[in-house]
Motif scaffolding. Sequence first.
Motif, mmCIF file in Angstrom:
data_model
loop_
_atom_site.group_PDB
_atom_site.id
_atom_site.type_symbol
_atom_site.label_atom_id
_atom_site.label_comp_id
_atom_site.label_asym_id
_atom_site.label_seq_id
_atom_site.Cartn_x
_atom_site.Cartn_y
_atom_site.Cartn_z
ATOM 1 N N GLY A 1 -2.441 4.713 5.288
ATOM 2 C CA GLY A 1 -2.457 4.545 3.743
ATOM 3 C C GLY A 1 -3.548 3.836 3.277
ATOM 4 O O GLY A 1 -4.534 3.835 3.884
ATOM 5 N N THR A 2 -3.524 3.433 2.078
ATOM 6 C CA THR A 2 -4.391 2.870 1.124
ATOM 7 C C THR A 2 -4.872 1.672 1.984
ATOM 8 O O THR A 2 -3.881 1.028 2.576
ATOM 9 C CB THR A 2 -3.886 2.812 -0.108
ATOM 10 N N LEU A 3 -5.770 0.958 1.396
ATOM 11 C CA LEU A 3 -6.197 -0.375 1.814
ATOM 12 C C LEU A 3 -6.384 -1.417 0.631
ATOM 13 O O LEU A 3 -7.496 -2.248 0.768
ATOM 14 C CB LEU A 3 -7.531 -0.198 2.684
ATOM 15 N N MET A 4 -5.383 -1.362 -0.273
ATOM 16 C CA MET A 4 -5.623 -2.253 -1.199
ATOM 17 C C MET A 4 -5.009 -3.792 -0.593
ATOM 18 O O MET A 4 -4.333 -3.943 0.388
ATOM 19 C CB MET A 4 -4.264 -1.725 -2.403
ATOM 20 N N CYS B 1 -2.919 -6.795 -0.629
ATOM 21 C CA CYS B 1 -1.592 -7.191 -1.327
ATOM 22 C C CYS B 1 -1.475 -8.662 -1.529
ATOM 23 O O CYS B 1 -1.319 -9.469 -0.457
ATOM 24 C CB CYS B 1 -0.713 -6.586 -0.396
ATOM 25 N N ASN C 1 0.955 -1.433 0.050
ATOM 26 C CA ASN C 1 -0.041 -0.119 0.066
ATOM 27 C C ASN C 1 0.957 1.443 -0.061
ATOM 28 O O ASN C 1 2.229 1.209 0.423
ATOM 29 C CB ASN C 1 -1.080 -0.024 1.149
ATOM 30 N N LYS C 2 0.097 2.330 -0.441
ATOM 31 C CA LYS C 2 0.654 3.763 -0.159
ATOM 32 C C LYS C 2 0.992 4.234 1.290
ATOM 33 O O LYS C 2 -0.474 4.146 1.680
ATOM 34 C CB LYS C 2 0.186 4.728 -1.015
ATOM 35 N N HIS C 3 1.868 4.460 1.957
ATOM 36 C CA HIS C 3 1.602 4.752 3.322
ATOM 37 C C HIS C 3 2.290 6.318 3.667
ATOM 38 O O HIS C 3 2.894 6.906 2.625
ATOM 39 C CB HIS C 3 2.718 3.877 4.082
ATOM 40 N N THR D 1 1.477 5.322 11.095
ATOM 41 C CA THR D 1 1.386 5.519 9.484
ATOM 42 C C THR D 1 0.027 5.370 9.241
ATOM 43 O O THR D 1 -0.988 4.523 9.960
ATOM 44 C CB THR D 1 2.143 4.467 8.812
#
Length: 161
Positions: free
Chosen positions: A105-108, A110, A74-76, A103
Amino acid sequence: MKFSKIILSVFMMIMGGYVFAQKKAEKFEKLQIEMFPKAKEGFKQVYIQLPIAKNENDLKVEFFVGAEKMLDCNKHFLIGKVNSQDLQGWGYNYYEVESKGETGGTLMACPDQKLTKKFVYLQPETVRYNSKLPLVFYIPKDMEVRYRILRPDVMKKAVQK
């Protein structure tokens, strides 16, 4: 004749190296940071000393306060903020960081759940370039400050429709 050319060449190389070393040594202003307050408990004081540059008014400094963490795909980003403080009586400023190191971040999803070491940071800030003054920061002990110097590109003209 050939010998004197060799001696002259060696002499020129030595002098060139000496001049280069002198220019290298003169690249930084001698900075004073004793007037800045001591770091509070749990914090550390770090500073950036910028080299002397031509046309400093054209340059900017972008700094990133953060830490390296093991993160997924994810983007953090780091949660917190950087506050600019005035050094009373001096007219200088310094930066205090408010962050617990958490942090967001996004919740995609992984797929591989693999963690990698990434530098995660607070919202970056851009400030004026000034080699005569240090950029002084008070940051939590587990964080660091990274920076880059922004240089102007060739000015381009907008397209008219």
